[in-house]
Design an enzyme around this catalytic site. Structure first.
Site, PDB file in Angstrom:
ATOM      1  N   ARG A   1      -5.492  20.278 -15.099  1.00  0.00           N
ATOM      2  CA  ARG A   1      -6.777  20.555 -14.435  1.00  0.00           C
ATOM      3  C   ARG A   1      -6.585  21.124 -13.032  1.00  0.00           C
ATOM      4  O   ARG A   1      -7.452  21.829 -12.523  1.00  0.00           O
ATOM      5  CB  ARG A   1      -7.644  19.294 -14.356  1.00  0.00           C
ATOM      6  CG  ARG A   1      -7.067  18.209 -13.491  1.00  0.00           C
ATOM      7  CD  ARG A   1      -8.050  17.057 -13.293  1.00  0.00           C
ATOM      8  NE  ARG A   1      -7.335  15.842 -12.928  1.00  0.00           N
ATOM      9  CZ  ARG A   1      -7.859  14.857 -12.236  1.00  0.00           C
ATOM     10  NH1 ARG A   1      -9.096  14.920 -11.830  1.00  0.00           N
ATOM     11  NH2 ARG A   1      -7.152  13.780 -11.960  1.00  0.00           N
TER      12      ARG A   1
ATOM     13  N   SER B   1     -13.667  16.255  -9.957  1.00  0.00           N
ATOM     14  CA  SER B   1     -12.744  15.871 -11.030  1.00  0.00           C
ATOM     15  C   SER B   1     -12.165  17.094 -11.742  1.00  0.00           C
ATOM     16  O   SER B   1     -11.005  17.097 -12.125  1.00  0.00           O
ATOM     17  CB  SER B   1     -13.461  15.003 -12.058  1.00  0.00           C
ATOM     18  OG  SER B   1     -13.923  13.828 -11.451  1.00  0.00           O
TER      19      SER B   1
ATOM     20  N   GLU C   1     -25.468  19.020 -19.387  1.00  0.00           N
ATOM     21  CA  GLU C   1     -24.413  19.870 -19.944  1.00  0.00           C
ATOM     22  C   GLU C   1     -24.964  20.996 -20.807  1.00  0.00           C
ATOM     23  O   GLU C   1     -24.389  22.085 -20.861  1.00  0.00           O
ATOM     24  CB  GLU C   1     -23.423  19.010 -20.742  1.00  0.00           C
ATOM     25  CG  GLU C   1     -22.645  18.006 -19.891  1.00  0.00           C
ATOM     26  CD  GLU C   1     -23.473  16.791 -19.450  1.00  0.00           C
ATOM     27  OE1 GLU C   1     -24.532  16.532 -20.074  1.00  0.00           O
ATOM     28  OE2 GLU C   1     -23.075  16.124 -18.479  1.00  0.00           O
TER      29      GLU C   1
ATOM     30  N   PHE D   1     -18.163  15.928 -23.024  1.00  0.00           N
ATOM     31  CA  PHE D   1     -19.557  16.347 -22.802  1.00  0.00           C
ATOM     32  C   PHE D   1     -19.742  17.853 -23.026  1.00  0.00           C
ATOM     33  O   PHE D   1     -20.756  18.284 -23.572  1.00  0.00           O
ATOM     34  CB  PHE D   1     -20.008  15.959 -21.395  1.00  0.00           C
ATOM     35  CG  PHE D   1     -19.732  14.524 -21.046  1.00  0.00           C
ATOM     36  CD1 PHE D   1     -20.131  13.498 -21.895  1.00  0.00           C
ATOM     37  CD2 PHE D   1     -19.046  14.186 -19.881  1.00  0.00           C
ATOM     38  CE1 PHE D   1     -19.874  12.169 -21.589  1.00  0.00           C
ATOM     39  CE2 PHE D   1     -18.780  12.858 -19.569  1.00  0.00           C
ATOM     40  CZ  PHE D   1     -19.188  11.846 -20.417  1.00  0.00           C
TER      41      PHE D   1
ATOM     42  N   HIS E   1     -10.146  16.469 -18.637  1.00  0.00           N
ATOM     43  CA  HIS E   1     -10.240  15.106 -19.157  1.00  0.00           C
ATOM     44  C   HIS E   1     -10.302  15.061 -20.685  1.00  0.00           C
ATOM     45  O   HIS E   1     -11.093  14.327 -21.274  1.00  0.00           O
ATOM     46  CB  HIS E   1     -11.431  14.365 -18.543  1.00  0.00           C
ATOM     47  CG  HIS E   1     -11.272  14.123 -17.070  1.00  0.00           C
ATOM     48  ND1 HIS E   1     -11.106  15.141 -16.156  1.00  0.00           N
ATOM     49  CD2 HIS E   1     -11.239  12.969 -16.358  1.00  0.00           C
ATOM     50  CE1 HIS E   1     -10.975  14.632 -14.942  1.00  0.00           C
ATOM     51  NE2 HIS E   1     -11.037  13.320 -15.033  1.00  0.00           N
TER      52      HIS E   1
ATOM     53  N   ASP F   1     -10.895   5.020 -18.233  1.00  0.00           N
ATOM     54  CA  ASP F   1     -12.310   5.229 -18.551  1.00  0.00           C
ATOM     55  C   ASP F   1     -12.627   4.877 -20.000  1.00  0.00           C
ATOM     56  O   ASP F   1     -13.774   4.613 -20.353  1.00  0.00           O
ATOM     57  CB  ASP F   1     -12.738   6.677 -18.266  1.00  0.00           C
ATOM     58  CG  ASP F   1     -13.205   6.861 -16.826  1.00  0.00           C
ATOM     59  OD1 ASP F   1     -13.393   5.841 -16.130  1.00  0.00           O
ATOM     60  OD2 ASP F   1     -13.392   8.018 -16.410  1.00  0.00           O
TER      61      ASP F   1
ATOM     62  N   ARG G   1      -6.409  15.416 -17.445  1.00  0.00           N
ATOM     63  CA  ARG G   1      -6.546  14.721 -16.172  1.00  0.00           C
ATOM     64  C   ARG G   1      -5.198  14.284 -15.598  1.00  0.00           C
ATOM     65  O   ARG G   1      -4.992  14.347 -14.385  1.00  0.00           O
ATOM     66  CB  ARG G   1      -7.408  13.479 -16.377  1.00  0.00           C
ATOM     67  CG  ARG G   1      -7.410  12.539 -15.193  1.00  0.00           C
ATOM     68  CD  ARG G   1      -8.282  11.314 -15.437  1.00  0.00           C
ATOM     69  NE  ARG G   1      -8.270  10.435 -14.274  1.00  0.00           N
ATOM     70  CZ  ARG G   1      -7.429   9.419 -14.117  1.00  0.00           C
ATOM     71  NH1 ARG G   1      -6.528   9.147 -15.060  1.00  0.00           N
ATOM     72  NH2 ARG G   1      -7.464   8.676 -13.039  1.00  0.00           N
TER      73      ARG G   1
END
Ligand SMILES: Cc1ncc(C[n+]2csc(CCOP(=O)(O)OP(=O)(O)O)c2C)c(N)n1
Lengths: 313, 283
Positions: free
Chosen positions: A8, A35, A56, A81, A107, A115, A165
């Site tokens: 990322r 993020s 989204e 998402f 992610h 998470d 991530r």
């Protein structure tokens, strides 16, 4: 082990480079700019950055409109998402209209870590791969990611670039140029093909070392483009080795394992083992713990390789 | 750019478009008459008067854009495109058939003049916002993006995500138009999922909402034609909520949800075409 970087990290920085180079890129984000690192782009090009809010579908729809207007529209958010929440927008608007929308969500996979399962996207490759016109890239490291993003920007039409991530080891040297639709032979071998993508490439290379210590010669492929898949390289490799193990940080259903199975099933059937998440959701934990928990380590790959070889023999 | 038509010419255009809609849907044997007919006066006013466009140059950068968010009403768009010269009228008879440039729902890859493919409801306003942003980034301040939505369609959450977005960004170059015919597939919107006061809802989302009769050409010319200036004056995006009748123009279809997605028999079509005063030259 050398330097580690998250794929990322390449995102925002590469977008800035593309804009600096004069490309008409814009970014639509959905409240995750820090993020995903698109905040880097926002800082450099505030007028070309749009936050859709926690919406989204709106992110994808707005990006689609920007693409209709001639922009190269990149979108952010997390893989779960950007693909799941907005699937119909990606299908019916982006892909059906064939627009220059480049989804580069971060992610993906279980390396999201603590998470947990709600945020660990393990089905995105399956969802994106079935869409006509969608190109699906899974870069193995931050350098490949930067290059993949440049390829996505320079090539017309919809793209999905899967980013992660967690910091992962660099596989490629500085200056690596990603070629769309090419699988890379990173290590030659004669007994088994280890076809990997993303963070699993480095693990496949480690597995090849383990196998070499036992006198098993493994060939390692980085199948960096899941679609269009480099069938020629995959078939040529399994023709040499006679067995294949796919390695992905994704469900064993619908992703790289399925793509390779489709190719060899039609063109060169050989024993196949799929290393990946076995049709379950993720769970909270440290990324490395999770890789062990779900059987995504070099040891697991080597074990799968022995099985595939045993079946062939 | 096309010449603006007089109100009488617009009425005639709308009438011809209604004839086209009935004829092409009858020939196709499937499709959506109700919501196509309810939008005929709105779309005729746009293509015949409000939009600055050139059918000979569908990609002209200076053009105004139209997005049919309620994509199932494709026949009304195809009728307008054919009547204003984007493609030959003979294509209308190929609607929904294999190999046709006229797909069941708008397809920008196949049909000249279609800006973006639609058909999955709720997406057009977000797309229109993106198109409006793109124009702004390019310094093209003149063109307006007009987006036509159904009232039932407003039940989709993405519409309100987009409504929030447009007002947040002050997108005065987007004009939303609601074909408020009160019906969706399963019946009256008020019974299926009540939308309450549509104009108030948009106002609460930071829009200027204008209500008008969606079948009165004179009013439509004034309101739709003035929407952009109104947006600029108020610094907010404008939505025009048009009161319409589903199936308008065909007596036995008017106000009935049943005619949402059902096509007439040959006999019914003959009645409808006679009511609309369609001559052989159109049908
Ligand atoms: C996302 C989505 N869900 C469902 C449908 C099926 N559908 C087509 S038209 C329609 C009703 C639309 O009602 P409204 O927006 O009021 O249109 P109108 O009455 O003007 O035809 C539905 C549910 C669809 N096209 N897209």
């Amino acid at each position: 082990m050398g330097e580690k970087r998250a794929t990322r990290e390449a995102f925002g920085a590469t977008l800035v480079e593309l804009a600096d180079a004069g490309m008409d890129v814009v970014v639509v984000e959905a409240d995750l700019s820090k993020s995903t690192t698109t905040a880097t782009f926002e800082k450099a090009y505030p007028a070309r950055f749009f936050n859709a809010g926690i919406a989204e579908q709106n992110m994808i729809g707005t990006a689609a409109g920007l693409a209709v207007g001639g922009k190269i529209a990149f979108t952010g958010s997390f893989a779960v998402f950007a693909t799941g929440r907005a699937y119909d927008q990606v299908r019916n608007t982006v892909c059906y209209s064939g627009l220059d929308v480049k989804l580069c969500p971060t992610h993906s996979g279980i390396t999201v870590g603590p998470d947990g399962g709600s945020h660990q996207m393990l089905e995105d490759l399956a969802l994106m791969r079935v869409l006509p016109g969608m190109r699906v890239l899974v870069p193995a490291d931050a350098r490949a990611a930067a290059s993949a993003i440049r390829v996505a920007a320079a090539t017309p039409g919809p793209f999905y670039v899967r980013l992660g991530r967690a910091a992962v080891p660099l596989v490629y040297d500085e200056g690596f140029e990603f070629e769309l639709g090419r699988a890379y032979v990173l290590r030659e071998g004669t007994d088994v093909t280890l076809a990997a993508c993303g963070v699993m490439v480095e693990r496949a290379l480690a597995a090849a070392e383990l196998l070499a210590a036992e006198g098993v010669s493994a060939e390692v492929l980085d199948v960096a483009t899941i679609k269009p898949i480099d069938a020629d390289t995959v078939v040529a490799s399994v023709a040499r080795t006679g067995a294949v193990v796919t390695c992905e940080e994704h469900s064993i259903i619908g992703g790289l394992g399925s793509a390779v199975a489709e190719v060899i099933g039609e063109q060169r059937p050989v024993p196949l083992r799929r290393v990946g998440v076995r049709d379950v959701f993720g769970t909270s934990g440290d990324p490395e713990e999770l890789m062990v928990h779900y059987g995504l380590t070099a040891i697991d790959i080597a074990a799968a390789a022995r099985e595939a070889i045993a079946v062939r023999a | 750019m096309a010449e603006g038509r007089s109100p009488d010419e617009l009425r005639e255009l709308a009438r011809r478009m209604r004839c086209d809609i009935v004829s092409m849907l009858t020939e196709a044997g499937s499709g959506h008459p109700g919501g196509s007919l309810s939008a005929a006066d709105i779309v005729a006013t746009l293509y015949g008067s409000v939009l600055r466009h050139d059918p000979a140059q569908p990609a002209l950068p200076e053009r105004d854009r139209f997005v049919l968010s309620k994509g199932h009403a494709a026949p009304v768009l195809y009728a307008a495109l054919a009547e204003t010269g984007y493609f030959d009228r003979t294509h209308l008879g190929t609607l929904r058939k294999l190999g046709s440039i006229l797909q069941g729902h708008p397809d920008c890859k196949k049909t000249p003049g279609v800006e973006v493919s639609t058909g999955s409801l709720g997406q057009g306003l977000a797309i229109s916002n993106g198109m409006a942003l793109s124009l702004r980034l390019d310094g093209m301040m003149e063109p307006t993006v007009y987006c036509l939505l159904g009232d039932g369609e407003l039940q989709e959450g993405e519409v309100w995500e987009a409504a929030m977005f447009a007002s947040h960004h002050g997108l005065t170059n987007v004009v939303a138009i609601v074909d408020n015919n009160g019906l969706q597939i399963d019946g009256a919107c008020s019974e299926v999922m009540c939308l309450g006061e549509i104009a108030h809802k948009f106002a609460a989302f930071g829009w200027e909402a204008v209500e008008c009769d969606g079948h009165d050409i004179g009013t439509l010319v004034r309101v739709l034609g003035g929407a952009r200036a109104r947006a600029e004056a108020g610094g907010k995006p404008v939505v025009v909520v048009c009161s319409t009748i589903k199936g308008k123009g065909v007596s036995f279809m008017q106000g009935l949800a049943d005619w949402h997605g059902k096509t007439p028999t040959a006999e019914q079509a003959a009645t409808a075409l006679a009511e609309l005063g369609c001559n052989g030259e159109v049908a």
